[in-house]
Design a protein around this motif. Structure first.
Motif: not given
Length: 99
Positions: A2-4, A19-20, A69-72, A86-88
């Protein structure tokens, strides 16, 4: 994978980001690790020029903002607020840390 993540929190007096993910639980990244891993153009330039990043005592993550929906976007106590994570990339950083 899961990416996010399903949850994002500041922990340890804002010196860490937790991050969970639903498939692997909670992974924690320290503020200093995150700051040094910034991909902002100014930070890449600093690294290319060989300029050491000085981290002050009490350094912490001052806040964060979701970017779609892709990053912080992380805001740091030293005023740096240009890094998009990015989440990844966050997951990759967390998984690369020593156990």
């Amino acid at each position: 994978m899961n990416v996010q993540p399903i949850q994002v929190e500041l922990g340890d007096n804002s010196t860490a980001l937790a991050l969970t993910w639903s498939d692997c639980g909670t992974l924690v990244l320290g503020a200093e690790t995150l700051r040094r891993a910034s991909r902002a153009a100014s930070e890449i330039r600093r690294q290319v020029d060989g300029i050491e990043l000085m981290i002050a005592r009490g350094f912490h993550v001052a806040g964060f903002e979701p970017i779609g929906n892709y990053a912080l976007r992380l805001l740091f106590s030293d005023g740096h607020d240009r890094g998009i994570y990015p989440w990844s990339y966050l997951r990759e950083l967390a998984e690369q840390q020593p156990a």
